[in-house]
Scaffold this active site. Structure first.
Site, short mmCIF file in Angstrom:
data_model
loop_
_atom_site.label_atom_id
_atom_site.label_comp_id
_atom_site.label_asym_id
_atom_site.label_seq_id
_atom_site.Cartn_x
_atom_site.Cartn_y
_atom_site.Cartn_z
N ASP A 102 0.84 -1.20 0.00
CA ASP A 102 0.00 0.00 0.00
C ASP A 102 0.87 1.25 0.00
O ASP A 102 1.72 1.43 0.89
CB ASP A 102 -0.92 -0.01 1.23
N ASP B 204 22.49 1.30 -7.88
CA ASP B 204 22.64 -0.01 -7.27
C ASP B 204 23.95 -0.62 -7.78
O ASP B 204 24.60 -0.11 -8.68
CB ASP B 204 21.44 -0.89 -7.59
#
Length: 669
Positions: free
Chosen positions: A237, A362
């Site tokens: 959510d 990353d």
């Protein structure tokens, strides 16, 4: 996005040092830590003379703002030093796993070559061990850095260290740090104040051992239930994730409006859409390079990051993934990983969301992806980190061109690489302007100034053990573990357990059970109840890839042939059984629910914390941070970028029952 909201985000994203800098003359002489640099005085104040020229230069003057100091420092740096500052390397450790940073002591010669030779001043540590050793080893790196031409201190970063699941490349050994639930468990509590408290505790423990940067949290949304990285998220959510992420950043950075001198710089990740992984395959690996957007829901995934921007997060890490089928403002995105995507980094992140901090890639996005990276190693061979790369969408570019494209897209620093010479070559070849590097290096250096590293990068190694894992911190972690448990079923009010409490254990330590007041029996027929700890099912479908061999992939269904589950099935037919399932992914609990008298979801809980809840000394308070699907066909039918949309879920998002401590009556929350 409204003009007013854009303005608010821009204010929140202003450099933390500007917001926190005390007005003159409200200065306080900071403690200076110097092992080799001389001290100079000016107007009665003391400063480190890092370049050893006998005068106070602006970058050495702690009375100035971090931004002003960074601009002065960058003006003094060589091109090679600037390029080195844009690398975020790995602190080498002596031993066979030293290249990936695993071991007990740093390789001093390798560290000197990295810091003084390659001019790298940011690096990740994956070292475990006791706090005193961690702190002393970090100090050794700072001593090397202090002796360099400009004395630029090292920023030491870390993957998460405070949780239960450990996967190399995603988390680090816990050593003696306090232990808390996974971020999923923190989200299950729905308590932002608790998350802020966690961040504050972790901040103190990090700084005590000389760690300055948290390569966390994951604001990624767990909208694809098969995805391997769900345990590090706050669920599916966006509103909940944003609220939890904001509290996390505020706790770590020690300020509601940005980083301060006692804080830990936070790098929120992975911008953006990582959790929409195609079929759940993770984009660390070639076979998982795509995130898919059949629901056209990319904008929803960006909302999870808003809390981080409101808290003026120090850094953002882009995702490896190519966002297949995604559009922004009606325009399709270039099919390249986010670190190479100018629309995502410059137009959306910096333009629409007003982010002004550092963008750190990353690990290994500029590395080549060789045949073993693409196809895996042959059966019987062990995959190696030497074969790991993530240049998704730019595989055909030469390595130097990948660096150029990433910088042009908006990258400031490259994770997991130390090939600074390629940036130097690009500038000298006219492929990049040195002024563009200046902007990135100023952001990198401003963080160091905001952290106070130019005044004192050292920590008291002997004092580290008095900060890390204190009784107070451990108690706070245990309380969070207890609160994070989600009660799904409690048939007949079997919980909390009543005396006499003879228990048969599956996956629970008998010593912990006895300490909690239970009588442990070896035959389920003699037990009042059985307690079974299970883990969410997974498959190892890609053993020939480094991350495929480590990560949990594939089916979420419980199947016969798993020893703990088979024992649970056998015992639950003989005695009332309480099942506690660790959910690093949203497992299909149908066969467990039909056999268990009580069923709880765990997101990282020790036996002691669990048994306290089962005995009624504490109550489970969690709510599910994601829905639990009812079948694999429902999982396969849901859309990877859309939250809680599987057909007829067994338990919906937000489900959770409660019983009061020492009260057997369970009620639906």
């Amino acid at each position: 996005m409204t003009r007013r909201f854009r303005l608010l985000l821009a204010i929140a994203a202003a450099p933390a040092a500007v917001l926190a800098q005390p007005p003159s003359p409200a200065w306080t002489q900071p403690a200076l830590g110097a092992r080799s640099a001389p001290i100079v005085e000016s107007s009665g104040w003391r400063f480190r003379d890092l370049n050893r020229n006998g005068t106070l230069d602006p970058f050495e003057d702690w009375r100035r703002t971090p931004g002003a100091r960074a601009r002065d420092l960058v003006s003094r740096m060589t091109l090679e030093e600037k390029a080195g500052a844009m690398m975020h390397g790995t602190a080498r450790i002596a031993g066979p796993m030293g290249m990936v940073g695993v071991g007990a002591a740093y390789d001093t010669a390798a560290a000197r070559a990295l810091i003084d030779g390659a001019k790298v001043s940011s690096m990740i540590t994956r070292m475990g061990g006791d706090p005193t050793s961690l702190a002393a080893q970090g100090n050794a790196l700072q001593e090397i850095a202090e002796r360099t031409r400009l004395g630029i201190p090292v920023t030491i970063s870390s993957d998460p260290r405070h949780h239960f699941q450990y996967v190399l490349g995603a988390s680090a050994p816990t050593a003696q740090f306090s232990q808390w639930p996974e971020p999923l468990g923190l989200a299950a509590t729905r308590d932002a104040a608790l998350v802020r408290r966690f961040g504050d505790v972790a901040r103190q423990e990090y700084r005590a051992v000389g760690i300055h940067m948290a390569l966390s949290p994951q604001a990624d949304l767990a909208t694809e239930p098969r995805w391997s990285r769900i345990n590090g998220t706050f669920g599916e959510d966006a509103a909940l994730a944003s609220r939890m992420v904001r509290a996390y950043v505020e706790g770590f950075q020690h300020h509601a409006r940005g980083l301060d001198i006692a804080g830990v710089a936070v790098v929120v990740k992975h911008w953006v859409g990582y959790g929409a992984a195609r079929d759940g395959w993770d984009s660390h690996s070639y076979y998982g390079s795509l995130a898919t957007f059949p629901g056209g829901n990319l904008a929803y995934h960006t909302r999870a990051f808003v809390g981080a921007f409101e808290a003026n997060v120090a850094g953002v890490m882009p995702t490896y993934s190519i966002l297949d089928g995604a559009t922004w403002r009606g325009k399709p995105l270039e099919p390249v990983g986010a670190s190479f995507n100018r629309a995502l980094l410059t137009d959306v992140l910096r333009g629409e969301f007003g982010f002004r901090g550092m963008v750190l890639t990353d690990w290994g996005v500029t590395n080549d992806c060789n045949a073993r990276c693409r196809d895996g190693v042959p059966p019987g061979e062990r995959p190696s980190f030497a074969d790991v790369g993530g240049p998704w969408g730019v595989e055909s570019l030469a390595k130097r061109a990948r660096f150029v494209k990433a910088v042009a897209a908006g990258v400031d620093q490259f994770g997991g690489t130390e090939e600074a010479s390629l940036l130097v070559e690009a500038v000298r070849a006219g492929e990049l302007e040195e002024t563009r590097l200046n902007a990135s290096v100023q952001r990198v250096m401003a963080l160091k100034f905001s952290l106070g590293l130019f005044e004192n990068p050292y920590v008291n190694a002997e004092q580290a053990t008095r900060v890390v894992g204190t009784d107070v911190f451990r108690a706070a972690g245990l309380d969070a573990q207890r609160r994070s448990l989600v009660l799904l079923e409690n048939e007949g009010g079997v919980l909390p357990l009543k005396a006499p409490r003879r228990v048969y254990l599956i996956g629970v330590d008998s010593t912990a059970a006895r300490a909690a007041g239970f009588t442990v029996v070896g035959d389920p027929a003699q037990a009042d109840v059985a307690i079974a700890r299970l883990s969410a099912p997974f498959e190892t479908l890609h053993p020939g890839w480094v991350f495929g061999a480590m990560q949990h992939e594939g089916s979420l269904e419980f199947r016969a042939g798993t020893p703990a589950y088979d024992e649970f099935v056998r015992v639950s037919a003989l005695v009332p059984t309480i099942a506690v399932v660790y959910l690093d992914r949203p497992a299909i609990l149908t066969p467990v629910r039909t056999r268990a008298r009580a069923l709880l979801a765990s997101f990282g809980v020790s036996d002691a914390a669990l048994l306290a809840v089962l005995a009624g000394r504490a109550s489970p308070q969690g709510k599910l941070p994601f829905e639990l699907p009812s079948s694999m066909s429902a999982v396969e039918g849901q859309r990877s970028d859309v939250p809680y949309d599987s057909r007829a879920p067994l338990y919906p998002f937000g489900f959770g029952r409660r019983y009061r401590a020492t009260d057997a009556a369970a009620t639906r929350r």
